[in-house]
Design a protein around this motif. Structure first.
Motif, short mmCIF file in Angstrom:
data_model
loop_
_atom_site.label_atom_id
_atom_site.label_comp_id
_atom_site.label_asym_id
_atom_site.label_seq_id
_atom_site.Cartn_x
_atom_site.Cartn_y
_atom_site.Cartn_z
N LYS A 70 44.90 60.92 41.59
CA LYS A 70 45.02 59.65 42.32
C LYS A 70 45.31 59.89 43.80
N GLU A 74 43.11 59.05 47.27
CA GLU A 74 43.54 58.34 48.48
C GLU A 74 43.17 59.15 49.73
N HIS A 77 39.66 58.43 50.33
CA HIS A 77 39.49 57.11 50.96
C HIS A 77 39.74 57.21 52.45
N ASP A 128 48.12 48.99 44.35
CA ASP A 128 46.67 49.16 44.24
C ASP A 128 46.02 47.83 43.85
N GLU A 157 39.95 52.39 43.20
CA GLU A 157 41.20 51.62 43.20
C GLU A 157 41.42 50.90 41.87
N HIS A 160 42.93 53.22 39.57
CA HIS A 160 44.35 53.43 39.87
C HIS A 160 45.20 52.29 39.31
#
Ligand SMILES: [Fe+2]
Ligand SMILES: [Fe+2]
Lengths: 312, 257
Positions: A70, A74, A77, A128, A157, A160
């Motif tokens: 996870k 990020e 991202h 999230d 997302e 998540h």
């Protein structure tokens, strides 16, 4: 008669034709995007810190692997968003520089501490979750590179969010201590999550502009309401309470009414006075400073290799 | 526990502990892309560890019918002296140079060993090696590239690599000193003796070090080390690591997460 560039831009916006990096765009539009997108990128990166705190303490091997994945998402991202921002004519280094100088913001939610394992669940479910609520409409944002980055990001997302919920569900079905941990985390993360949607509509002057330009599609309050409605139902599945005594179904509006956000706290954290503002920024600066020699070495090596290449 | 199972645990512990160390970098990496790359390696290693622990649990439960061990029991409820990992992998991260070199040494060994394990007499072990070797090949390539970048980068990066070489040097010998479970497993055709891959390890490692303009290692200069992770004799660094890693399951035993 030729259409002016402004007219061309306006007509693209009204026809839902994406604006691309080489297209002419009003300076204000570019600036608004740079601000929003870089802020968004910084949020992804700073957001790695509170959760990263628990990787080494994840209570099972499966949870450990999922949490690493996870936090790594990020980082990804952040990368997409920094790249998308670069198409507007500002480099990643420059944007990061602005963050470290305290000139650029990131989402205030990451200025709250992660105190227990349940926080990892609450962040996934609520933070999230709120991010998805904000970001799904951005998949249709008028600026092409932003919209495309958001499509990739939103898929991850939602993964998540489900994982976070699943962590809480496990805790809610566990021991007394686990249930308490779960409720406590929800108590602490609920209000900050609602703040993630920004000020009320009447206090958010930029919003309207952003909606005219079809960057934003829904107002802050609309999105916040949607989020509350979804969460109330999910909290029932968890058999947990949301910490708001004013939370009540309103049959007339077809939505849940909810209490007033503590706006003093919101603006204090925004100003830099949240529990972890200092710590987060320092952690980012430290990683950046300590990595400088590594980046220099990589650059020097690349130059040497290119040079040798040229000689052959 | 039979000694072949101990060999499985040895690999489970190696991959878990190094994966854990690498994951300490997540969010702190010097370059975003490399933060992702090292986290990815952490993830691969922890995935491999889970395969090995699951296999070990099956083996142990099969022998002792009263046992119902899980991967998490093995990872979270053993004490430092029960861990079998190499001293090398439990070492603190230090700077990027030390982390890279530790990974490079380990992946070089792991890759050569996995190649041999493909034809292991134990089908389960062979299957894990087959599943993992592609990942390990990538870890090896990635870390070797970084050894070259740092060794042949700037003056500072070169000096830091030399420091790392010195720091990690005492922990190489253990890799090639066979423990009882390795003798036993080798006897059964499960794995080669570490001696068998020693010269190839030096050759491969030294060829990368040479192109990184770093003085090569000499196989003769290995000093015997009183510590032996394989036999459960560790540095304090493992205890520190485990006291963080195991904190929740031990504070709240008997619940699921
Ligand atoms: Fe994200
Ligand atoms: Fe996320």
């Amino acid at each position: 008669m030729h259409a002016t560039e402004q007219e061309l831009f306006d007509s693209k916006i009204s026809q839902e034709i994406r604006i691309e990096p080489k297209d002419w765009m009003p300076e204000e539009y570019r600036k608004m995007l740079i601000r929003q997108m870089s802020q968004h990128a910084h949020s992804e990166i700073v957001g790695m810190l509170p959760e990263g705190n628990w990787i080494t303490r994840a209570p099972s091997l499966r949870r450990k692997a999922t949490l690493i994945a996870k936090v790594q998402d990020e980082a990804g991202h952040g990368l997409y968003l920094y790249s998308a921002t670069e198409t507007l004519g500002i480099t990643r280094d420059e944007t990061i520089e602005q963050l470290h100088a305290g000139k650029a913001k990131y989402s205030s939610i990451f200025n709250y501490p992660t105190l227990t394992w349940a926080d990892i669940g609450a962040i996934g479910w609520l933070v999230d979750g709120a991010a998805i609520m904000n970001q799904v409409p951005l998949c249709r944002a008028s600026y092409g590179p932003y919209a495309r980055a958001m499509i990739r990001i939103c898929k991850e997302e939602s993964f998540h969010q489900r994982q976070g919920f699943e962590i809480l569900l496990t805790l809610s079905r566990g021991s007394e201590a686990q249930r308490e941990m779960c409720q406590d985390a929800i108590n602490r993360w609920w209000w900050p999550s609602l703040m993630m949607f920004g000020p009320n509509d009447d206090a958010s002057p930029n919003s309207q502009r952003s909606m005219q330009w079809k960057i934003k599609r829904f107002s802050n309050d609309e999105l916040r309401q949607k989020f509350v409605d979804v969460c109330v139902d999910q909290a029932k599945v968890l058999h947990m309470d949301l910490p708001d005594k004013d939370l009540k179904w309103n049959p007339d509006s077809g939505h849940y009414d909810f209490g007033e956000i503590n706006w003093d706290e919101f603006y204090e954290v925004l100003k830099g006075n949240g529990p972890c503002n200092h710590e987060r920024l320092e952690a980012r600066k430290k990683a950046h400073e300590e990595g400088r020699w590594v980046r220099e070495a990589a650059a020097a090596y690349a130059r040497k290799k290119n040079h040798n290449h040229a000689l052959i | 526990m039979d000694l072949v199972s101990t060999f499985v645990i040895y690999w489970a512990d190696n991959t878990l502990i190094l994966g854990h160390r690498n994951s300490e970098w997540t969010g702190q990496g010097p370059i975003l892309e490399q933060d992702i790359a090292l986290s990815n390696i952490a993830l691969d290693l922890i995935g491999q560890a889970r395969n090995f622990y699951q296999l070990a649990a099956v083996r142990i439960n099969r022998i002792d019918k009263n046992q119902t061990l899980t991967e998490d029991d093995l990872a979270y409820f053993r004490d430092p002296s029960e861990f079998r990992n190499l001293i090398l992998v439990e070492q603190e991260n230090g700077d990027w140079a030390r982390t890279i070199l530790r990974q490079f040494y380990f992946s070089s060994y792991q890759f050569l060993l996995y190649e041999e394990l493909l034809s292991s007499a134990d089908r389960d072990i062979a299957a894990i090696a087959e599943k993992s070797i592609k990942e390990t090949r990538y870890h090896l390539r990635w870390s070797a590239e970084w050894v070259m970048r740092l060794g042949d980068g700037t003056e500072e990066s070169h000096a830091r690599m030399l420091d790392a070489i010195q720091m990690l040097h005492p922990f190489i010998g253990e890799i090639f000193t066979a423990a009882d479970f390795e003798y036993e497993a080798a006897e059964k055709g499960v794995c080669p003796l570490p001696e068998k891959i020693k010269s190839r390890w030096y050759k491969e490692v030294n060829s990368t070090l040479a192109s990184a303009t770093i003085p090569v290692l000499s196989a003769d200069k290995i000093s015997p080390n009183a510590l032996s992770g394989k036999n459960g004799v560790h540095t304090e660094q493992l205890e520190d690591l485990l006291s963080v890693m195991q904190i929740l399951p031990r504070a709240y035993p008997g619940v699921s997460w």
